[in-house]
Design a protein around this motif. Structure first.
Motif, mmCIF file in Angstrom:
data_model
loop_
_atom_site.group_PDB
_atom_site.id
_atom_site.type_symbol
_atom_site.label_atom_id
_atom_site.label_comp_id
_atom_site.label_asym_id
_atom_site.label_seq_id
_atom_site.Cartn_x
_atom_site.Cartn_y
_atom_site.Cartn_z
ATOM 1 N N GLY A 263 82.880 -3.698 1.015
ATOM 2 C CA GLY A 263 81.599 -4.394 0.880
ATOM 3 C C GLY A 263 81.812 -5.894 0.877
ATOM 4 N N ASP A 264 81.350 -6.555 -0.185
ATOM 5 C CA ASP A 264 81.519 -8.003 -0.300
ATOM 6 C C ASP A 264 82.550 -8.365 -1.366
ATOM 7 N N SER A 265 83.421 -7.420 -1.706
ATOM 8 C CA SER A 265 84.411 -7.652 -2.762
ATOM 9 C C SER A 265 85.827 -7.462 -2.227
ATOM 10 N N ILE A 266 86.718 -8.337 -2.668
ATOM 11 C CA ILE A 266 88.139 -8.182 -2.359
ATOM 12 C C ILE A 266 88.734 -7.193 -3.352
ATOM 13 N N MET A 267 89.380 -6.157 -2.836
ATOM 14 C CA MET A 267 89.956 -5.133 -3.698
ATOM 15 C C MET A 267 91.444 -5.372 -3.961
ATOM 16 N N ARG A 268 92.146 -5.905 -2.966
ATOM 17 C CA ARG A 268 93.566 -6.204 -3.165
ATOM 18 C C ARG A 268 94.041 -7.129 -2.053
ATOM 19 N N ILE A 269 95.150 -7.802 -2.321
ATOM 20 C CA ILE A 269 95.803 -8.663 -1.337
ATOM 21 C C ILE A 269 97.258 -8.236 -1.248
ATOM 22 N N GLN A 270 97.713 -7.990 -0.025
ATOM 23 C CA GLN A 270 99.079 -7.539 0.207
ATOM 24 C C GLN A 270 99.741 -8.403 1.274
ATOM 25 N N PRO A 271 101.073 -8.399 1.325
ATOM 26 C CA PRO A 271 101.745 -9.166 2.381
ATOM 27 C C PRO A 271 101.608 -8.495 3.734
ATOM 28 N N LYS A 272 101.487 -9.307 4.759
ATOM 29 C CA LYS A 272 101.572 -8.792 6.118
ATOM 30 C C LYS A 272 103.052 -8.672 6.461
#
Length: 475
Positions: free
Chosen positions: A54-63
């Motif tokens: 939706g409009d929320s960031i759930m997680r950030i991971q490395p590419k």
């Protein structure tokens, strides 16, 4: 489970055994939409993947790529909860202690009226300002008749010292590294891990001059004061006599913290012995500032009454500015906005296309993930509109046009490196009182930006580090 680097770098296991605590039990993988962008919180600018529902960031991971080695810092991984907190969404005016929302047209009217009264503007840009805003900020300030452009950090004031960027790839087994003025675990954590891998694989010797820090790998500390500095540039210490070529990594803030002539002698000595060196900054915006001839903020006298235009300036504003009329442009209602008389809301890095020159001299670009909230706009669009309001013209209509203009500066400066005089005969005139050489650029790793200060997770990290608690965000 306590990892040795867990308070700086989170390592993701491919088997899925480790899950970050903020993401645990919040979403299923098939519900997420992924976007690729970059980490703007240090000059490494590693590639990241942001998973959104939706409009929320759930997680950030490395590419996953060879440059980042599947690593990102805690700061970018866990600070995303601060992107929605304390956001500036509408232009505002402060009269005494009352803040009222106004339109963009009214905001521009107030700025133009104040400009006609003071006739001069000081522009100060923050440490994480993108290239697009940096170029348009310079254009705008110049168009209204001012040359007063400064930066928040202690950047090299001599733009002829531009370097082609750090290069630690290839033939690493034949290099020894000397760090001047860096605490890499705080300033650039991923570069510290990179040197750790090289040290373990090839057994390179790594030396440091400056504050004594545990770098989590074998290294030799040569001193913390100017005596160690003098011993190095005069060839009195052993690293200068070893057979392997030396790669010197110099903190760009050194020039403002020690005698200027002493700094130039270091580079002169490096050129004389044909040593490879790079002058780099931990901040993501500093390479762009240097190319566009911004000046060090420390060199400016603030005793004159002027309009002070703050672009994403966030740290120690009250201590450095003797204000008269302050304009703040940024995404969060933080320290800069708290003292501003006029507030212009701008987009965060996830809401605009923004480019940076990383410490490898590569231009990295972030992507748009969300639309800016309320009436906030991208920084470069605000400057273009302001310039047109003053009946001036800027023939730059999009980010590609701005980068083409910037590439003209970059390609020109990249071919014109400054070669220092190799003479060192004036070193005897330096003071015999050898003071401590370096104070870290980044005083508070977890809370040095408005986004991280708005993040509950980053505040927990700060408290855990401050109280020396073994607080673990891994489950």
């Amino acid at each position: 489970m306590q990892l040795k680097h867990s308070y700086k770098v989170f390592i993701t296991k491919k088997v899925g055994a480790l899950t970050s605590k903020p993401y645990a039990f919040t979403a299923r993988s098939w519900e997420l939409k992924s976007f690729e962008t970059i980490d703007i919180f240090d000059s490494y600018n590693t590639s990241i993947r942001i998973d959104v529902r939706g409009d929320s960031i759930m997680r950030i991971q490395p590419k996953v790529n060879k440059l980042s080695n599947d690593l990102i810092t805690d700061k970018i991984r866990f600070s995303y909860d601060g992107l929605k907190v304390q956001r500036l969404q509408f232009p505002s005016e402060r009269v005494l202690d009352n803040v009222s929302l106004i339109s963009w047209e009214k905001c521009f009217d107030i700025f133009k009226e104040k400009y006609q009264d003071y006739k001069n503007v000081i522009g100060i840009a923050g440490n994480y300002t993108e290239l697009e805003a940096t170029v348009l900020f310079k254009k705008f300030i110049n168009k209204i008749g001012s040359e007063n452009l400064f930066v928040e950090s202690m950047l090299l004031s001599n733009n002829d010292l531009l370097q082609p960027g750090i290069n630690i790839s290839g033939d690493n087994e034949k290099k020894d590294f000397i760090l001047f003025g860096f605490n890499l675990k705080v300033d650039i954590p991923l570069l510290n891990i990179k040197l750790k891998f090289i040290n373990r694989k090839y057994g390179n010797k790594i030396y440091s001059i400056g504050t004594c820090n545990s770098l989590s790998y074998q290294s030799m500390h040569l001193g913390i004061n100017t005596q160690a500095f003098l011993n190095f540039i005069t060839g009195k210490i052993s690293p200068c006599k070893l057979k392997n070529p030396k790669y010197i990594i110099i903190n760009s803030s050194l020039q403002n913290k020690i005698n200027h002539s002493l700094f130039t002698k270091l580079l002169a000595y490096a050129n004389k012995l044909k040593l490879i060196y790079s002058v780099i900054s931990p901040y993501s915006a500093d390479n762009g500032f240097n190319i566009l001839n911004y000046n060090s903020c420390l060199s400016h006298p603030y005793n004159k009454k002027k309009i002070i235009y703050l672009l994403n300036v966030e740290v120690n504003v009250k201590k450095n500015l003797n204000r008269d009329f302050i304009v703040y442009q940024g995404s969060h209602g933080d320290q800069g906005a708290s003292i501003a008389d006029l507030i212009l809301p701008s987009a965060a890095f996830t809401e605009k296309r923004s480019s940076y020159i990383n410490l490898f001299s590569k231009i990295k670009t972030s992507n748009i993930i969300f639309h800016p909230p309320g009436n906030s706009r991208a920084d470069w669009k605000i400057f273009k509109a302001l310039t047109e309001y003053f009946k001036k013209t800027i023939e730059l209509n999009n980010e590609d046009d701005i980068l083409k203009l910037f590439n003209k500066y970059y390609s020109y400066n990249k071919k014109n490196y400054f070669i220092m005089d190799s003479k060192t005969k004036h070193l005897k005139n330096y003071s015999k009182e050898h003071q401590t050489l370096v104070i870290n650029n980044i005083d508070n790793y977890y809370l040095d930006t408005s986004i991280t200060r708005s993040s509950m997770t980053m505040n927990k990290c700060f408290l855990a580090l401050k109280d020396k608690i073994k607080f673990n965000f891994l489950i």
